[in-house]
Design an enzyme around this catalytic site. Structure first.
Site, PDB file in Angstrom:
ATOM      1  CG  ASN A  86      12.423  -7.365 -10.065  1.00 53.00           C
ATOM      2  OD1 ASN A  86      12.925  -7.760 -11.119  1.00 53.00           O
ATOM      3  ND2 ASN A  86      11.207  -6.822 -10.027  1.00 53.00           N
ATOM      4  NE  ARG A  87      18.145 -13.443  -6.976  1.00 54.57           N
ATOM      5  CZ  ARG A  87      17.644 -14.132  -7.993  1.00 54.57           C
ATOM      6  NH1 ARG A  87      16.378 -13.955  -8.357  1.00 54.57           N
ATOM      7  NH2 ARG A  87      18.385 -14.986  -8.647  1.00 54.57           N
ATOM      8  CG  LEU A  88      12.925  -6.004  -4.494  1.00 53.63           C
ATOM      9  CD1 LEU A  88      11.992  -4.897  -4.972  1.00 53.63           C
ATOM     10  CD2 LEU A  88      13.973  -5.414  -3.550  1.00 53.63           C
TER      11      LEU A  88
END
Length: 215
Positions: free
Chosen positions: A192-194
């Protein structure tokens, strides 16, 4: 010409990087990551790194070179001192190195100052190089314009004849730099691009400040 790349997607899920688990010295974490990538992701050329310099024209420029040694003091690579990058470093020694190990979904970004290593260390490394690489360094006026490839191949043939049966000494315009880091950031891809980003900043007392950054 136009190509829409907005649908290119990749999910990152091979690892994590937690602040509570990192060592106090970033070179220890670099060594750990380097060994893991070298062992488990053979498709990556582990020691390939991008070096960014500020050119004499004022523009930044990136190119890939090979890391040849790392120590607690810094990161060592070799090049022609009269090349475009060599001239840029002489004018402005502030550089940036980056490693992207796509197999492990990891990136390391290093800001630091580049300086020439002692001549005897450059001599020792030059002597260890394959003879063809020695000749290539000897005959190449790196970054200069040449008429065609035949010009280079002819120079190489002439050098091979000239040095047949002889040792080849390191030319004084070729040697090593060490990049002494002032900031190192470790990036681990996450879902989730975290992504996990841990940054080390060198302080005046030569200790490292460690922070987690927002992805």
């Amino acid at each position: 010409m136009e190509k829409d790349l907005s649908n290119y997607r990749k999910t990152y899920q091979k690892g994590e990087l937690l602040l509570k688990e990192v060592p106090e010295n970033p070179l220890e974490l670099f060594q750990k990551w380097f060994h893991e990538v070298d062992k488990h992701f053979a498709e990556d050329e582990t020691n390939a790194m991008t070096i960014s310099t500020i050119g004499l024209d004022g523009f930044p420029k990136n190119r890939v070179v090979l890391l040849k040694k790392y120590t607690y003091e810094g990161f060592i690579f070799y090049t022609n001192y009269k090349s475009e990058k060599g001239k840029a470093i002489k004018a402005n020694p502030n550089v940036c190195l980056s490693f992207f190990w796509h197999g492990a979904e990891r990136q390391v970004i290093i800001k630091g100052k580049a300086e020439k290593i002692p001549d005897n260390l450059s001599d020792g490394y030059f002597e260890s190089r394959p003879r063809g690489s020695q000749l290539g360094a000897l005959i190449s006026n790196q970054s200069e314009i040449v008429t065609d490839r035949v010009f280079l191949e002819t120079k190489l043939l002439n050098a091979e004849k000239q040095y047949e049966g002889k040792d080849i000494s390191r030319p004084n315009y070729w040697g090593g730099y060490i990049v002494k880091p002032v900031e190192i950031e470790f990036w681990q891809g996450r879902p989730n691009r975290l992504h996990d980003r841990i940054r080390y900043l060198l302080k005046e007392d030569y200790n490292w400040q460690i922070d987690r950054l927002s992805p």
